[in-house]
Design a protein around this motif. Structure first.
Motif, PDB file in Angstrom:
ATOM      1  N   THR A  50      -6.937 -23.201 -51.842  1.00  0.00           N
ATOM      2  CA  THR A  50      -6.244 -22.075 -51.279  1.00  0.00           C
ATOM      3  C   THR A  50      -6.463 -20.535 -51.970  1.00  0.00           C
ATOM      4  O   THR A  50      -6.548 -20.725 -53.267  1.00  0.00           O
ATOM      5  CB  THR A  50      -4.771 -22.260 -51.345  1.00  0.00           C
ATOM      6  N   LEU A  51      -6.830 -19.668 -51.248  1.00  0.00           N
ATOM      7  CA  LEU A  51      -7.187 -18.356 -51.853  1.00  0.00           C
ATOM      8  C   LEU A  51      -5.871 -17.534 -52.316  1.00  0.00           C
ATOM      9  O   LEU A  51      -4.740 -17.523 -51.622  1.00  0.00           O
ATOM     10  CB  LEU A  51      -7.978 -17.456 -50.858  1.00  0.00           C
ATOM     11  N   PRO A  52      -5.912 -17.161 -53.497  1.00  0.00           N
ATOM     12  CA  PRO A  52      -4.983 -16.292 -54.012  1.00  0.00           C
ATOM     13  C   PRO A  52      -4.704 -14.952 -52.912  1.00  0.00           C
ATOM     14  O   PRO A  52      -5.903 -14.736 -52.439  1.00  0.00           O
ATOM     15  CB  PRO A  52      -5.380 -15.637 -55.125  1.00  0.00           C
ATOM     16  N   ALA A  53      -3.614 -14.469 -52.709  1.00  0.00           N
ATOM     17  CA  ALA A  53      -3.229 -13.574 -51.633  1.00  0.00           C
ATOM     18  C   ALA A  53      -4.159 -12.145 -52.004  1.00  0.00           C
ATOM     19  O   ALA A  53      -4.609 -11.638 -51.106  1.00  0.00           O
ATOM     20  CB  ALA A  53      -1.778 -13.301 -51.656  1.00  0.00           C
ATOM     21  N   THR A  54      -4.519 -11.893 -53.364  1.00  0.00           N
ATOM     22  CA  THR A  54      -5.252 -10.740 -53.727  1.00  0.00           C
ATOM     23  C   THR A  54      -6.702 -11.055 -53.467  1.00  0.00           C
ATOM     24  O   THR A  54      -7.718 -10.167 -53.661  1.00  0.00           O
ATOM     25  CB  THR A  54      -4.873 -10.554 -55.076  1.00  0.00           C
ATOM     26  N   TYR A  55      -7.316 -12.235 -53.518  1.00  0.00           N
ATOM     27  CA  TYR A  55      -8.686 -12.561 -53.597  1.00  0.00           C
ATOM     28  C   TYR A  55      -9.553 -12.131 -52.241  1.00  0.00           C
ATOM     29  O   TYR A  55     -10.562 -11.388 -52.664  1.00  0.00           O
ATOM     30  CB  TYR A  55      -9.103 -13.953 -53.499  1.00  0.00           C
ATOM     31  N   PRO A  56      -9.050 -11.861 -51.154  1.00  0.00           N
ATOM     32  CA  PRO A  56      -9.595 -11.204 -49.909  1.00  0.00           C
ATOM     33  C   PRO A  56     -10.077  -9.603 -50.182  1.00  0.00           C
ATOM     34  O   PRO A  56     -10.763  -9.200 -49.628  1.00  0.00           O
ATOM     35  CB  PRO A  56      -8.712 -11.720 -48.813  1.00  0.00           C
ATOM     36  N   HIS A  57      -8.973  -9.042 -51.194  1.00  0.00           N
ATOM     37  CA  HIS A  57      -9.408  -7.593 -51.563  1.00  0.00           C
ATOM     38  C   HIS A  57     -10.454  -7.500 -52.068  1.00  0.00           C
ATOM     39  O   HIS A  57     -11.124  -6.569 -51.878  1.00  0.00           O
ATOM     40  CB  HIS A  57      -8.010  -7.098 -52.596  1.00  0.00           C
ATOM     41  N   VAL A  58     -10.975  -8.377 -53.125  1.00  0.00           N
ATOM     42  CA  VAL A  58     -12.564  -8.153 -53.609  1.00  0.00           C
ATOM     43  C   VAL A  58     -13.578  -8.730 -52.816  1.00  0.00           C
ATOM     44  O   VAL A  58     -14.701  -7.863 -52.840  1.00  0.00           O
ATOM     45  CB  VAL A  58     -12.436  -9.097 -54.873  1.00  0.00           C
ATOM     46  N   LEU A  59     -13.161  -9.613 -51.702  1.00  0.00           N
ATOM     47  CA  LEU A  59     -14.336  -9.738 -50.648  1.00  0.00           C
ATOM     48  C   LEU A  59     -14.501  -8.169 -49.728  1.00  0.00           C
ATOM     49  O   LEU A  59     -15.598  -7.977 -49.336  1.00  0.00           O
ATOM     50  CB  LEU A  59     -13.947 -10.897 -49.737  1.00  0.00           C
ATOM     51  N   ALA A  60     -13.101  -7.563 -49.470  1.00  0.00           N
ATOM     52  CA  ALA A  60     -13.405  -6.439 -48.669  1.00  0.00           C
ATOM     53  C   ALA A  60     -13.705  -5.240 -49.500  1.00  0.00           C
ATOM     54  O   ALA A  60     -13.938  -4.108 -48.734  1.00  0.00           O
ATOM     55  CB  ALA A  60     -12.034  -6.316 -47.935  1.00  0.00           C
ATOM     56  N   PHE A  61     -13.699  -5.168 -50.884  1.00  0.00           N
ATOM     57  CA  PHE A  61     -13.981  -4.033 -51.711  1.00  0.00           C
ATOM     58  C   PHE A  61     -15.462  -3.395 -51.230  1.00  0.00           C
ATOM     59  O   PHE A  61     -15.520  -2.121 -51.410  1.00  0.00           O
ATOM     60  CB  PHE A  61     -13.922  -4.461 -53.009  1.00  0.00           C
ATOM     61  N   PRO A  62     -16.515  -4.154 -50.961  1.00  0.00           N
ATOM     62  CA  PRO A  62     -17.681  -3.208 -50.917  1.00  0.00           C
ATOM     63  C   PRO A  62     -17.599  -2.439 -49.539  1.00  0.00           C
ATOM     64  O   PRO A  62     -18.344  -1.236 -49.375  1.00  0.00           O
ATOM     65  CB  PRO A  62     -18.693  -4.253 -50.668  1.00  0.00           C
ATOM     66  N   LEU A  63     -16.976  -3.081 -48.499  1.00  0.00           N
ATOM     67  CA  LEU A  63     -16.572  -2.284 -47.403  1.00  0.00           C
ATOM     68  C   LEU A  63     -15.886  -1.226 -47.530  1.00  0.00           C
ATOM     69  O   LEU A  63     -16.246  -0.024 -46.983  1.00  0.00           O
ATOM     70  CB  LEU A  63     -16.235  -3.055 -46.187  1.00  0.00           C
ATOM     71  N   ALA A  64     -14.717  -1.253 -48.281  1.00  0.00           N
ATOM     72  CA  ALA A  64     -13.818  -0.068 -48.675  1.00  0.00           C
ATOM     73  C   ALA A  64     -14.652   1.037 -49.121  1.00  0.00           C
ATOM     74  O   ALA A  64     -14.603   2.083 -49.041  1.00  0.00           O
ATOM     75  CB  ALA A  64     -12.642  -0.601 -49.276  1.00  0.00           C
ATOM     76  N   PHE A  65     -15.395   0.543 -50.465  1.00  0.00           N
ATOM     77  CA  PHE A  65     -16.060   1.565 -51.111  1.00  0.00           C
ATOM     78  C   PHE A  65     -17.110   2.525 -50.271  1.00  0.00           C
ATOM     79  O   PHE A  65     -17.321   3.544 -50.326  1.00  0.00           O
ATOM     80  CB  PHE A  65     -16.720   0.754 -52.238  1.00  0.00           C
ATOM     81  N   ARG A  66     -17.798   1.358 -49.301  1.00  0.00           N
ATOM     82  CA  ARG A  66     -18.775   2.192 -48.774  1.00  0.00           C
ATOM     83  C   ARG A  66     -18.231   3.226 -47.618  1.00  0.00           C
ATOM     84  O   ARG A  66     -18.550   4.374 -47.627  1.00  0.00           O
ATOM     85  CB  ARG A  66     -19.550   1.079 -47.814  1.00  0.00           C
ATOM     86  N   LEU A  67     -17.000   2.719 -46.948  1.00  0.00           N
ATOM     87  CA  LEU A  67     -16.162   3.739 -46.166  1.00  0.00           C
ATOM     88  C   LEU A  67     -15.754   4.915 -47.209  1.00  0.00           C
ATOM     89  O   LEU A  67     -16.155   6.316 -46.677  1.00  0.00           O
ATOM     90  CB  LEU A  67     -14.850   3.051 -45.761  1.00  0.00           C
ATOM     91  N   MET A  68     -15.134   4.836 -48.174  1.00  0.00           N
ATOM     92  CA  MET A  68     -14.908   5.968 -49.018  1.00  0.00           C
ATOM     93  C   MET A  68     -15.892   6.862 -49.601  1.00  0.00           C
ATOM     94  O   MET A  68     -15.884   7.918 -50.166  1.00  0.00           O
ATOM     95  CB  MET A  68     -13.972   5.593 -50.103  1.00  0.00           C
TER      96      MET A  68
END
Length: 266
Positions: A50-68
């Motif tokens: 089961t994924l830790p609740a914070t793990y999807p944050h690192v999966l989404a980080f490349p998209l967030a960084f690209r947006l910013m």
């Protein structure tokens, strides 16, 4: 993307006064079990399917960084201060489930020390949103308003654990998260941005606190944290948790606050 972010610091780089309407998406993201195990080790989680609740944050980080890092983003990403994070875990997420990720910016607003905005990320499975993350960033502008607060600062809560943090906290989390901001990994890089030593990633601090609560958390919950004073590396921090689902991180030496958080069962 980091080169693009650095270009954004060049004087005369024109930026709009509003948030982009872009929504960045990536479908069918699968979890690399070796990476998940490495992330869990760095943040203190047990190995699990089961994924830790914070793990999807690192999966989404490349998209967030690209947006910013886009030209139509109102501020350069380098220099934004991560001041708060909210994660809504709607149900446990199995590591075998492919995730559809989406990231957008929202709610540009005034703040006494400048302006704030939210970067919102979601993870969906089969069209169902199973996880939502709201990271609040502050763009400091001008001098802080208001005078000093009167009275003595409150006493920190009694610590239930102490953690000795070495500089590897910054470099190891940068490796597993993709966030290689030099304020976390380099003494020189930290000094260029006004820090005497490298500082820990805020999301590492949040993950480490949730790892300390592992086994006691409900299956679905919202976890809010406010990032206070930076955690310098190396240092020793004190973790405390209360029965009513609040938790905190303080300096073990001075008692100054680093993080304040709460868990709300859903």
């Amino acid at each position: 993307m980091y080169a693009r972010a650095a270009i954004g610091l060049v004087p005369g780089f024109n930026r709009p006064g509003w948030l982009p309407e872009a929504v960045l998406e990536r479908a069918g993201v699968t979890v690399d079990r070796a990476h998940l195990a490495d992330y869990s080790r760095v943040c203190g989680f047990r190995l699990s399917d089961t994924l830790p609740a914070t793990y999807p944050h690192v999966l989404a980080f490349p998209l967030a960084f690209r947006l910013m890092s886009r030209r139509d983003f109102p501020f350069p990403v380098v220099g934004l201060v991560h001041v708060a994070n909210r994660i809504e875990l709607h149900r446990p997420i199995d590591a075998d489930e492919p995730l559809d990720l989406s990231v957008h910016a929202a709610d540009l607003r005034e703040h006494p020390r400048g302006r704030q905005l939210d970067v919102v990320a979601t993870a969906s499975v089969g069209g169902e949103v199973v996880w939502r993350d709201v990271s609040t960033y502050l763009r400091r502008e001008g001098k802080p308003s208001g005078g000093r607060r009167e009275g003595e600062p409150p006493e920190p809560p009694a610590a239930s654990a102490q953690w000795r943090l070495t500089p590897r906290v910054g470099t190891d989390y940068a490796r597993v998260s993709g966030d290689h901001n030099p304020i976390h990994t380099s003494r020189l890089g930290a000094r260029l941005f006004g820090f005497a030593r490298p500082i820990a990633h805020g999301m590492w601090s949040k993950a480490r606190c949730l790892a300390a609560l592992e086994g006691r958390l409900p299956e679905a919950y919202t976890v809010d944290v406010s990032f206070k004073l930076p955690v310098f590396l190396p240092s020793t921090v004190a973790f405390s948790a209360a029965p009513e689902w609040s938790f905190a991180l303080h300096s073990a030496r001075s008692g100054k606050p680093h993080l304040a958080g709460s868990v709300t069962p859903v």
